[in-house]
Motif scaffolding. Sequence first.
Motif, short mmCIF file in Angstrom:
data_model
loop_
_atom_site.label_atom_id
_atom_site.label_comp_id
_atom_site.label_asym_id
_atom_site.label_seq_id
_atom_site.Cartn_x
_atom_site.Cartn_y
_atom_site.Cartn_z
N ASN A 183 0.85 -1.20 0.00
CA ASN A 183 0.00 0.00 0.00
C ASN A 183 0.88 1.25 0.00
OD1 ASN A 183 0.44 0.80 2.90
ND2 ASN A 183 -0.51 -1.20 3.23
N THR A 194 0.91 3.62 2.28
CA THR A 194 1.34 4.02 3.62
C THR A 194 2.64 3.31 3.99
OG1 THR A 194 -0.97 4.37 4.21
CG2 THR A 194 0.58 4.14 6.03
N ILE A 223 5.66 4.80 2.33
CA ILE A 223 6.30 5.96 2.98
C ILE A 223 7.15 5.46 4.16
CG2 ILE A 223 5.97 8.20 4.12
CD1 ILE A 223 3.18 8.36 2.85
N ALA A 279 -2.11 9.82 6.35
CA ALA A 279 -0.97 8.90 6.26
C ALA A 279 0.36 9.63 6.12
CB ALA A 279 -1.16 7.92 5.10
N ASP A 339 5.36 12.43 -1.03
CA ASP A 339 4.18 11.59 -1.04
C ASP A 339 3.47 11.95 -2.34
OD1 ASP A 339 1.69 10.48 -0.84
OD2 ASP A 339 1.39 10.99 1.27
N GLY A 382 -2.25 -1.20 -2.92
CA GLY A 382 -0.89 -1.24 -3.43
C GLY A 382 -0.24 0.12 -3.38
C1 PLP Z 1 -4.13 7.47 -0.47
C2 PLP Z 1 -3.06 8.29 0.14
C3 PLP Z 1 -2.09 7.72 0.99
C4 PLP Z 1 -2.20 6.32 1.51
O1 PLP Z 1 -2.15 5.32 0.57
P1 PLP Z 1 -2.75 3.89 0.90
O2 PLP Z 1 -2.39 3.09 -0.32
O3 PLP Z 1 -4.22 4.02 1.09
O4 PLP Z 1 -2.06 3.36 2.11
C5 PLP Z 1 -1.06 8.53 1.44
N1 PLP Z 1 -0.99 9.82 1.10
C6 PLP Z 1 -1.89 10.41 0.29
C7 PLP Z 1 -1.73 11.85 -0.06
C8 PLP Z 1 -2.98 9.68 -0.18
O5 PLP Z 1 -3.90 10.27 -0.95
#
Ligand code: PLP
Length: 358
Positions: free
Chosen positions: A56, A58, A61, A83, A152, A188
């Motif tokens: 995923n 998260t 990161i 996140a 991110d 993912g």
């Molecule tokens: C969706 C999102 C995440 C988290 O991603 P996941 O795949 O849901 O864990 C992190 N940062 C931003 C800005 C997002 O939009």
Amino acid sequence: MINVTKSFLPPRKEYEKYLDQIWESHWLTNNGPLVKELEAQLKDYLGVQYLQLTSNGTIAIQIALKAMGITGKVITTPFSYVATTSTILWEGCEPVFVDIDPETLCINPDLVEAAIDGDTHAVLATHVFGLPCDVERLEEIGKKHGIKIIYDAAHAFGCRYKGRSLLDYGDAATCSFHATKLFHTVEGGCVITHDAALDREVSLKKSFGHIGDEHFTLGINGKNSEFHAAMGLAVLPYMQQNITERKMLSETYDESLKGLPITRPKLPEGLEYNYAYYPVLFENEETLLKVVESLKKNEIIPRRYFWPSLETLPYIKSKSTCNISNDISSRILCLPFYNEMKLRDLRKISDIIMSSID
Ligand SMILES: *Cc1c(COP(=O)(O)O)cnc(C)c1O
């Protein structure tokens, strides 16, 4: 009901073609052939050198922070998904919030530079809604002060800026391939880097830090499966077509909302945009709440994205206030926006907004 988003699904036959390969090989996860194939196709599509698929966005990161050895303070944006902040805390680092630029909605580089002290190791910034951070200034600041710039880039898939994928900027960039994102693998994400040694570290960290019986580094389970890769392989060929359709939908929204006291983030020069979201800014929170209420009465569910400003989360100890981020968060709304959205629905949404503002 009309929701803020509706996941894109490729023709079922095209997904099943990959499932047949899984049934043939009995290889379900652990860096299988479909994961490798998707990584290769994504590197090619994005024009990036090193990319590791993760389970995923998260964990992507978290692994990036860990693999780069980031400790201490991380300067970050209050205007992002939770996140972006939670990963910093989860890795035992301290998030230092600095305010955003009201035009780009991304972190303000002047405030980043002013916040750097001897304990700062990195900047974690978000390309909000696929709008680029001031990547050049941030790169300069990173070099000058010896700190890492991590993006991110969960919203930036398919965006190109000054001739390069937006995901190619920074010491590392992460992306999310969650079902609600423009490009998805159900669940993912990925970590993109520019250095073979760091790529290997990310690769080790996402699979427990070992290869066979040999243990190299502290790891976690951040792998993704063949089933998820299969979805990605089936979705990727539709990317350009989906972006083109979204551009048309976005322009139709612009047209139907014309004349209303609503502002839209401006696209900077040099950006090829992905049209991942359709955010609108109202004049104040009161208007936003009125609009949300009217839409909900009609079973239309927009999303207050991003809200609240992250420095106000209950588990954040520092007392910083980011006025611009608080102001923007209080009056920004993402309207329903997805591929195959019916123009009839789009017009209905615009009409409801129009009548609830008057
Ligand atoms: C969706 C999102 C995440 C988290 O991603 P996941 O795949 O849901 O864990 C992190 N940062 C931003 C800005 C997002 O939009």
